[in-house]
Design a protein around this motif. Structure first.
Motif, short mmCIF file in Angstrom:
data_model
loop_
_atom_site.label_atom_id
_atom_site.label_comp_id
_atom_site.label_asym_id
_atom_site.label_seq_id
_atom_site.Cartn_x
_atom_site.Cartn_y
_atom_site.Cartn_z
N ARG A 34 -5.42 2.81 -13.38
CA ARG A 34 -3.75 2.89 -13.00
C ARG A 34 -3.40 2.23 -11.43
O ARG A 34 -3.90 1.71 -10.76
CB ARG A 34 -3.32 4.43 -12.13
N SER A 36 -1.09 -0.73 -9.68
CA SER A 36 0.46 -1.51 -9.57
C SER A 36 0.43 -3.06 -8.36
O SER A 36 -0.27 -3.72 -8.10
CB SER A 36 1.12 -0.02 -8.68
N TYR A 38 2.72 -6.69 -8.03
CA TYR A 38 4.35 -6.60 -7.79
C TYR A 38 3.77 -8.17 -7.80
O TYR A 38 2.97 -8.83 -7.27
CB TYR A 38 4.58 -6.26 -6.30
N SER A 47 1.04 -13.08 -6.97
CA SER A 47 1.16 -11.22 -7.04
C SER A 47 -0.03 -10.76 -6.15
O SER A 47 -0.43 -11.86 -5.84
CB SER A 47 0.33 -11.25 -8.81
N GLY A 49 -1.05 -5.46 -5.47
CA GLY A 49 -1.15 -4.85 -5.73
C GLY A 49 -2.21 -4.37 -4.97
O GLY A 49 -3.37 -4.22 -4.29
N GLY A 51 -4.41 0.10 -6.78
CA GLY A 51 -4.35 0.85 -7.98
C GLY A 51 -5.65 1.87 -7.97
O GLY A 51 -6.29 2.05 -6.79
N LYS A 77 8.26 -5.90 -10.45
CA LYS A 77 6.60 -4.56 -10.10
C LYS A 77 6.47 -4.07 -11.33
O LYS A 77 7.17 -3.65 -12.62
CB LYS A 77 7.62 -3.43 -9.61
N THR A 78 5.02 -3.86 -12.30
CA THR A 78 4.39 -3.14 -12.93
C THR A 78 3.48 -2.50 -12.62
O THR A 78 2.91 -2.95 -12.10
CB THR A 78 3.85 -5.07 -13.68
N GLU A 79 3.72 -1.49 -13.54
CA GLU A 79 2.88 0.08 -13.40
C GLU A 79 2.27 -0.62 -14.50
O GLU A 79 2.60 0.26 -15.23
CB GLU A 79 3.74 0.33 -13.11
N GLY A 127 2.12 -1.19 -20.06
CA GLY A 127 3.09 -0.74 -18.83
C GLY A 127 4.36 -1.18 -18.59
O GLY A 127 4.96 -2.04 -19.70
N GLN A 129 7.49 -2.61 -16.35
CA GLN A 129 7.72 -4.03 -15.24
C GLN A 129 9.56 -3.43 -15.18
O GLN A 129 10.08 -3.58 -16.49
CB GLN A 129 8.19 -5.21 -15.93
#
Length: 146
Positions: A34, A36, A38, A47, A49, A51, A77-79, A127, A129
């Protein structure tokens, strides 16, 4: 009698080599991820993030950073959620992953990506975005265990 003993010793050595190579391949495993991320940029993007890797019931915190160059405009932002395959140890997820891609998101968009690092770890991520982002770029992402 002597050649029979040599033949058996050779056969045992061959079986041991084959068993060792098969057990090494069988040790490769998978986990869940998992992440995240940015991302922001104007021609050159950056970028970052964090996880979590879940592997054999344990959670390992991850740190993510990267650069992209090409047509990059906006912020998002992408999860991501997905699997990491072909790892033997949690540290196998660490490394540099490269990708080329194109896409756009205004508001909410969907992303899917498959990446491989130098250790052979394969990330299969999907994911959501959020943001305003247009890109046609080459990008690299580094993942490390915290």
């Amino acid at each position: 009698m002597r050649s029979s003993h040599s033949f058996r010793a050779g056969l045992v050595a061959l079986v041991a080599v084959v068993a060792a190579s098969l057990s090494t391949a069988a040790l490769a495993d998978s986990g869940t991820v998992r992440i995240s991320i940015y991302k922001a940029g104007w021609f050159v993007g950056g970028s970052g993030g964090d996880g979590t890797l879940t592997f054999h019931g344990k959670r390992y915190p991850l740190s993510i950073g990267g650069l992209s160059a090409g047509l990059v405009f906006g912020a998002s932002k992408t999860e991501f959620v997905g699997k990491v395959r072909s790892i033997r140890d949690p540290s196998d997820i660490a490394g540099v992953y490269g990708a080329g891609g194109a896409g756009a998101a205004v508001g909410v968009g969907v992303r899917a990506i498959v990446l491989t690092n130098g250790k052979g770890a394969v990330l299969e991520l999907t994911g959501r975005q959020i943001g305003l982002m247009a890109n046609a770029d080459l990008s690299g992402m580094a993942i490390s265990l915290r």
